[in-house]
Write a protein that holds these residues in place. Sequence first.
Motif, mmCIF file in Angstrom:
data_model
loop_
_atom_site.group_PDB
_atom_site.id
_atom_site.type_symbol
_atom_site.label_atom_id
_atom_site.label_comp_id
_atom_site.label_asym_id
_atom_site.label_seq_id
_atom_site.Cartn_x
_atom_site.Cartn_y
_atom_site.Cartn_z
ATOM 1 N N VAL A 1 -1.002 -3.993 63.764
ATOM 2 C CA VAL A 1 -0.153 -3.545 64.870
ATOM 3 C C VAL A 1 -0.932 -3.603 66.173
ATOM 4 O O VAL A 1 -2.152 -3.731 66.175
ATOM 5 C CB VAL A 1 0.333 -2.094 64.639
ATOM 6 C CG1 VAL A 1 1.338 -2.048 63.532
ATOM 7 C CG2 VAL A 1 -0.835 -1.184 64.369
ATOM 8 N N THR B 1 -2.252 -1.943 69.712
ATOM 9 C CA THR B 1 -2.518 -0.613 70.241
ATOM 10 C C THR B 1 -2.220 -0.582 71.730
ATOM 11 O O THR B 1 -2.070 -1.622 72.363
ATOM 12 C CB THR B 1 -3.985 -0.173 70.035
ATOM 13 O OG1 THR B 1 -4.786 -0.872 70.986
ATOM 14 C CG2 THR B 1 -4.462 -0.481 68.643
ATOM 15 N N ALA C 1 -4.834 -4.118 65.943
ATOM 16 C CA ALA C 1 -5.472 -3.257 64.952
ATOM 17 C C ALA C 1 -5.135 -3.722 63.551
ATOM 18 O O ALA C 1 -4.009 -4.117 63.279
ATOM 19 C CB ALA C 1 -5.005 -1.818 65.135
ATOM 20 N N VAL D 1 -5.014 -2.181 59.846
ATOM 21 C CA VAL D 1 -5.071 -0.894 59.166
ATOM 22 C C VAL D 1 -5.254 -1.167 57.683
ATOM 23 O O VAL D 1 -4.326 -1.507 56.967
ATOM 24 C CB VAL D 1 -3.782 -0.094 59.430
ATOM 25 C CG1 VAL D 1 -3.972 1.335 58.960
ATOM 26 C CG2 VAL D 1 -3.409 -0.138 60.893
ATOM 27 N N TYR D 2 -6.492 -0.998 57.229
ATOM 28 C CA TYR D 2 -6.821 -1.399 55.851
ATOM 29 C C TYR D 2 -6.029 -0.613 54.823
ATOM 30 O O TYR D 2 -5.632 -1.141 53.792
ATOM 31 C CB TYR D 2 -8.311 -1.208 55.585
ATOM 32 C CG TYR D 2 -9.198 -1.811 56.639
ATOM 33 C CD1 TYR D 2 -9.074 -3.161 56.953
ATOM 34 C CD2 TYR D 2 -10.125 -1.058 57.327
ATOM 35 C CE1 TYR D 2 -9.865 -3.725 57.925
ATOM 36 C CE2 TYR D 2 -10.918 -1.617 58.303
ATOM 37 C CZ TYR D 2 -10.785 -2.947 58.596
ATOM 38 O OH TYR D 2 -11.570 -3.504 59.563
ATOM 39 N N ASN D 3 -5.823 0.675 55.109
ATOM 40 C CA ASN D 3 -5.184 1.500 54.098
ATOM 41 C C ASN D 3 -3.694 1.203 53.978
ATOM 42 O O ASN D 3 -3.063 1.601 53.022
ATOM 43 C CB ASN D 3 -5.421 2.986 54.387
ATOM 44 C CG ASN D 3 -5.323 3.323 55.843
ATOM 45 O OD1 ASN D 3 -5.900 2.624 56.680
ATOM 46 N ND2 ASN D 3 -4.589 4.360 56.165
ATOM 47 N N ARG D 4 -3.139 0.482 54.947
ATOM 48 C CA ARG D 4 -1.740 0.103 54.818
ATOM 49 C C ARG D 4 -1.586 -1.269 54.181
ATOM 50 O O ARG D 4 -0.537 -1.621 53.674
ATOM 51 C CB ARG D 4 -1.113 0.031 56.197
ATOM 52 C CG ARG D 4 -0.368 1.260 56.582
ATOM 53 C CD ARG D 4 0.375 0.955 57.853
ATOM 54 N NE ARG D 4 0.905 2.164 58.425
ATOM 55 C CZ ARG D 4 1.396 2.234 59.642
ATOM 56 N NH1 ARG D 4 1.393 1.164 60.404
ATOM 57 N NH2 ARG D 4 1.877 3.354 60.108
ATOM 58 N N VAL E 1 -15.265 1.468 57.763
ATOM 59 C CA VAL E 1 -14.830 1.523 56.360
ATOM 60 C C VAL E 1 -15.380 0.329 55.588
ATOM 61 O O VAL E 1 -15.440 -0.781 56.104
ATOM 62 C CB VAL E 1 -13.294 1.486 56.305
ATOM 63 C CG1 VAL E 1 -12.804 1.389 54.877
ATOM 64 C CG2 VAL E 1 -12.716 2.690 56.968
#
Lengths: 1017, 217
Positions: free
Chosen positions: A861, A863, A869, A871-874, A913
């Motif tokens: 997405v 910013t 960005a 977003v690894y966790n998504r 991360v």
Amino acid sequence: MPSERPKRYWTSPDHADGPGAGDYQHDLAPWAEPAPGNVNRRSFLKAAGFTMAAVAAGCSKAPVKHALPMLHADETLTPGRALFYASVCGGCEAGCGMLVKTLDGRPIKLEGNPENPVGRGGLCAVGQASVLGLYDSHRLREPQLDGRAVSWDELDQTVMARLDHLRRNGGRVRVLSRTITSPTVRAAVHAFLEGFDDGRHVIYDPLSCSAILDAHQQTHGARILPRYRFEHAQVIVSFDADFLGTWVDPVTFSAGYRGGRQQLDQEHPAMSCHVQFESRMSLTGSNADTRYRVAPQEVGRLLAALAARLVPGDAASAVRAQNVPAALNRELHELADRLAAARGRSLVVCGTNELEHQLLCNAINHALGNYGKTLDLTRPSLQKQGDERAVEALVHELEQGVVDALIIADANPVFELPYGPRMAQLLDKSPLTVAFTERMDETAAQCKAVCPIPHFLESWGDAEPVAGFVSVQQPAMLKLGNTRPILETLYAWMAAPATADSLIKAHWQQHMHPRAHRTESFTAFWDRVVHDGHAELPPLPPTHAGFDAAPGRATASVPADDEGFALVLYPNLAMREGRHAYNPWLQELPDPVSKVTWGNYASLSTGAAKTLGVKEGDVVRLEVSNASPGPALELPVHVQPGQHDAVVAVALGYGGESTRRFEGIGPAWFQRQPTVGDDGRVGKNAASFLTFSDGRLGYTRHNVQITRTGKRLALAATQHHHFITVPEHLAPAGGLRRPIIQETTFPAYQNDPASGAFHVHTLEKDLYPPDHVYRGHHWAMVVDLAACTGCSACVIACQAENNIPVVGKDEVRRQREMHWLRIDRYYSGQGDDVDVAYQPMMCQHCDNAPCENVCPVLATVHTEEGLNAQVYNRCVGTRYCANNCAYKARRFNWFTYRRDDQLENLVLNPDVVVRSRGVMEKCSLCVQRIQEAKIEAKRRGEPLADGAVQTACQQSCPMQAITFGDVNDPESKIAKRLASPRHFRVLEETNVHPSVGYLTLVRNRVDGAQEGSVHHG
Amino acid sequence: MNRELVTYALLVGLALSVLALGAAARSFHLAGNQQDYEPVQPIDFSHRLHAGELRLDCLYCHHAADKSRHAGIPSADICMNCHQFVTAPLGAIQAEDKRALAEDRKPEQVVSAELAKIYRALALDLNREADAPLPEQPISWVKIHNLPDYVYFDHRAHVNAGVSCQKCHGNVESMERVRQVETLAMGWCVNCHRQANETGIGGKPVHASIDCTTCHY
């Protein structure tokens, strides 16, 4: 000559000749190359089934986490806050100043120290990567005696008993080392050897400059290496000297070189001019404004031709120069005129280890009045002090068996010198052999006593790389093993045990402080030096005399031209002489020019490869035809445009014992191919081809025969990977290429600063209002292509900062390397007459990012500050984004890359991360640094200053080619860079509005096509 | 008759199950949500006593909270600033004094069992003197407020913006043993950020970004 046709850029000889030639598979889809191994549907389903089972078995309760605070708090240490310590890089003898970033008590990143005159803020790839060596679990931890781990006391007793016997009864004691820049260690070796009747310190450099030292002995009466000052040179002529890559002190030289390349966007633009004569394609040559490919045996003749023109009364040179071809001679005359016009502001350097060449070079520089201007003899460089005559004498003594004790201090002569296994046998002839070493290398394995020494980040030390520029190296953490610095061991054996810091302090109090000519006390002086990391002492009275033309000049033995090839042995950027071959970051760093990782190869020019009938990856056998049994080597071929046709080039430093550890590197899956070769090592050691002639190491071997073996070994080269140009047969009608690199010449730039600019059709107006309005910060980056040399320091800096995994040779072959920042290298021209252009390529952080609107889970997405960005966790790993990225800047985690080594994991940056399998990742413009700077500015209640955020790549760049900052601040450096008429964006016509831009590449040459003004459809 | 009995028995069973599960459902959490987590700690440290009754400032012990990403768990040194001298609760000492007065002897030193654990960790004897044979042993606290590895929360940004500690950690000053009060889920974070952008913190306008990169990188 100006041409109508725009310049074509290509990445490998397969693509050089346009449509119809080359490998269409690559052009159409690089990933269509059949992968090694064979997966069919059935085996895929099998593997998938096992994965499901593993997932089902893996569910468990949330683990209980413990937190163990310190019992006694350290006042200087706040958990989570980084501390920086000034120190000296120990990666090589150059001794660049650096800052060690420590977090929670452990060093995690090395950065250049802008205040130190050595390095001047940059730090090369090797220096950046050496932090990984600190956490290397293969480092020796205990002293050894005859292969058995012992205590220091036991080792000391055994060695000292022998040494005492030699002290009393007389005996030959030799200390063999590489160049030691530490004044304290040098003095300690001296003091140690004084205790014996016949003690001698033998110094050698695996990458020797002894011809330069010897030449100055003859011409200036002192065996010194001048300090080259590229910052004062407007005309630079280099003969086979890779001064931007590997020669003597590349970071400081680059910092000097940048002075001549950074005056473009000024009121009175100026630019230095760099001419390179070389046999292989070096990093420096690829950056030259004009480059000549010459055979190694021609260098002497060309230097003579220059000397004949520039040095008054040099009749001998005039005779030699007669053999130079007329066309080249004319150009040499022009060059001589240019040099003469820049008297005192020019520099001629020569990287060969031939006395004749260096004498000519000195005579030319003297005639040009460069001594005292661009060559400094009052502050000579101490980075190369080797003298191979002493090594030959030592080998002779070893053969006779008269060396009673041999101490090898942090050197690996068995691997680095051409004696090979014979050297190992010779070591056995000495009754006492001691090795000071970090790892069990080829030499230490042959020594009776092995003394492990600490890494440079865990011990005190000092350095004087340039006379008068002294630095202190301070430990950034406690020692990990039971190691002892060389200094402490030597003093223990002199029966005067002391700690390294007290010894260094004492030496500085006695020798350095009096030189400082200051009124401050020693304590104040010492504290200042430890804090700053360095001090500048006034130069010592000169030891050299005036110039003497050295009448008895030796002429190098030039072999009669024959059918064979000349083998050029060179250090490559990552491996140098092989000291860091254990380092996986450096092994996986693509060579800037050839783009090959993991191993060395035989480089042949396009023409030579055609003549021999070999292709990239064919294994050939190299042999010396007139020596039997001579050295031989089997290596895969790499076709290198721009190399001389009669030359085969092989990198040194590969095939070492330390590369055996890479046997298990890379993800363990059923199609895995090993990274190491059949002999269990990465690459082949070419040191056996080195020669000793005239008391100097020779890096060129003549009369080398190349024979095909019929075998093939696919190189792990990244040059076809992440290909962003459109092949001509797929380009739109009338359009020949996508505008990716913009280049011009300096004269054209002077006429029109926007020369070379693309003619692109940008949209004047959008149908929709802009998606993103940046009210706060708006981050952007600009890379100056005129400054970038391709040295790849940024690639390793990014790897260290962002926890980028190493994937191994096989995965690189499958185009799965994980570097967020790659350096695209393009050739232009025909055949072997090529120009090289480098372009660092990373996520471009587009405003209209094509990756963002294809992600089904919004894992990538935009910013409010203009970053794209990830977003690894998504992320669920659909890889749509990577497919839709025009710049091919995204990297997918095909595996959970091995991080088995718990000790090595300590190098991980806790602020970023560690990504797991199935996740896409890419350059974040070091968002962790942005957040840290923003929060810190808020905490202090100050606005965020320009330059407070430096990305890792920007910080490390010796050329300062990268600018990063907030566009919304009109006073910022980045805003000024964006306003430059040279500014352009890659693939601008796609209307993705990247935040990363580039500045036109400018070459300082008169001829050459006026590039650009490309009109396409 | 028999069938009827079975039916009733089953219905009663069903009702009981619903009641039992209903009660359990109140404390049902999705995987990863550790709300109400209240582990037993190696030392029964009371925040109620220290932060509530004695009104110690949070930053006295968690001194990095306004300077760093981590608030920091205090080192044993910090405990010793007071507990060098205070070795037991006031009540226990007064009781001993009373006993000693009644028995007409000098009061003995009282050391509470919990404080003895700190002295043990620091390798001190009960007189707080260094005890040579004992090795030092760090205290292994159980971490309560856990965030996943891919979240970068910064204490410094929140403390300096004026967010109270209690906003996220609950009324720690009233807890004998610390419990995780909030869910610490992303929705909870983002809601607070949105609200702060609208209302400000303590009347001061703030910009609490809701970009992903605020916490994830």
